[in-house]
Write an enzyme that holds these catalytic residues in place. Structure first.
Site, mmCIF file in Angstrom:
data_model
loop_
_atom_site.group_PDB
_atom_site.id
_atom_site.type_symbol
_atom_site.label_atom_id
_atom_site.label_comp_id
_atom_site.label_asym_id
_atom_site.label_seq_id
_atom_site.Cartn_x
_atom_site.Cartn_y
_atom_site.Cartn_z
ATOM 1 N N ARG A 1 0.845 -1.190 0.000
ATOM 2 C CA ARG A 1 0.000 0.000 0.000
ATOM 3 C C ARG A 1 0.884 1.244 0.000
ATOM 4 N NH1 ARG A 1 -4.484 0.291 4.532
ATOM 5 N NH2 ARG A 1 -2.747 0.863 5.907
ATOM 6 N N SER B 1 -12.438 -3.121 1.141
ATOM 7 C CA SER B 1 -12.567 -2.714 2.542
ATOM 8 C C SER B 1 -14.034 -2.469 2.874
ATOM 9 C CB SER B 1 -11.775 -1.428 2.802
ATOM 10 O OG SER B 1 -10.396 -1.636 2.597
ATOM 11 N N LYS C 1 -5.424 4.646 9.675
ATOM 12 C CA LYS C 1 -6.695 5.079 9.098
ATOM 13 C C LYS C 1 -7.219 6.282 9.884
ATOM 14 C CE LYS C 1 -7.421 2.173 5.704
ATOM 15 N NZ LYS C 1 -7.611 2.639 4.302
#
Length: 336
Positions: A46, A115, A142
């Site tokens: 990521r 997700s 997050k």
């Protein structure tokens, strides 16, 4: 087909690592080699800032390491990079490109992850090959995303249409709670990427995941099946000793063997065993309901009510167990 082979491996995966190109400020190869040695099954690369060309080169190197260890490589949010690097799949969020559009770009051979953060998102995730469920706990990876807690994990365990990985602030200190909520697989970031010893941290998580854990309803069902088998044998043996006739004993032995086979199947978390036990519970509820209708004493009625209540509770709870087992046992052609 390569896609089916990847989906089989995905269905068996337990530990998923999400990391950037410099996990914990270290070389990616250093952390990946340690994590793969410790037992990581899936790696997601990521990187939000790196250009596609540079990320493709990084992904190719990571893919070679993963392939050598039998792990899957997923690229976050960039289908073109996933294709160019020969990755096993791509992962997208709710605000990214829709799964159907990603599928049109990458074809059937690549895995697609999604997700999810709410029950409605889990219910609508049938087009993906797997989902991430979270964040279970608040996490700096997050920012601004509130924790969903274990309740969403419980929901996913009962309703997820595809395999799922619980994610968000999970480490060796709390992974047991996540597993108890119904997850069988987890995804982590900091627990491995920022660990002083990534291989050791991975092994600790892997040991927790591989330790056999049964939900309370499944434990109750196993115990009930074994107790019923014992009661059938003892009862038939008592009748046989009193009457000196063996007519009922062979049938009792057969019934006890069936019950023990169901207990063994549930112990190994086999879908057919739980389904068969559910059928027995349904039969018990129906028979007991009929007995309640003709009960002549308050005591008999109370026994029937308790039996129906316990049987109904176990039946309902095992529905969730069946869903979880089925999600983990999906065949390649139904994983999508």
């Amino acid at each position: 087909m390569l896609g089916n082979e990847r989906r089989v491996r995905l269905s068996q995966a337990r530990l998923y690592l999400v990391c950037d190109a410099r996990p914990g400020g270290r070389e990616l190869s250093e952390v990946l080699q340690a994590a793969l040695a410790g037992g990581v099954d899936v790696v997601q690369l990521r990187e939000k800032q790196m250009e596609d060309e540079a990320l493709t080169a990084v992904a190719r190197d990571a893919g070679a390491l993963c392939a050598g260890a039998g792990a899957l490589l997923i690229v976050n949010d960039r289908p073109a990079v996933a294709l160019a690097a020969g990755a096993d799949g791509v992962h997208v969020g709710q605000e990214d490109m829709p799964v159907a559009e990603v599928r049109a770009l990458v074809g059937e051979e690549l895995l697609i992850g999604l997700s999810t953060h709410a029950p409605a998102e889990i219910d609508a995730a049938g087009e993906a090959d797997y989902i991430g469920v979270g964040p279970v706990h608040a996490t700096p990876t997050k920012p601004g995303r509130p924790a969903v807690g274990l309740e969403l994990v419980r929901y996913a365990a009962e309703h997820a249409p595809v395999p799922f990985f619980a994610i968000g602030g999970i480490d060796s200190s709390n992974v047991g709670d996540v597993l108890a909520a119904g997850a069988r697989s987890v995804a982590v970031v900091r627990a491995i990427a920022e660990a002083a010893d990534p291989e050791r941290a991975t092994r600790e998580l892997r040991e927790a995941l591989d330790a056999k854990r049964w939900s309370r309803p499944l434990l109750a069902a196993i115990a009930v099946a074994m107790l019923l088998a014992l009661a059938v044998i003892v009862g038939a043996a008592s009748v046989h000793n009193l009457s000196h006739q063996g007519g009922s004993l062979p049938g009792a032995v057969f019934l006890a063997a069936v019950l023990l086979a169901l207990a063994s199947g549930m112990y190994r978390e086999r879908y057919w065993a739980v389904l068969s036990f559910e059928a027995l519970l349904a039969f018990q509820i129906i028979v007991t309901s009929l007995a309640l209708a003709v009960a002549s004493t308050l005591q008999a009625a109370a026994v029937c009510v308790v039996s129906i209540g316990l049987g109904g509770w176990l039946f309902w709870k095992l529905v969730g167990v069946m869903a979880r087992i089925q999600a983990g046992e999906r065949q390649p052609q139904t994983l999508r």
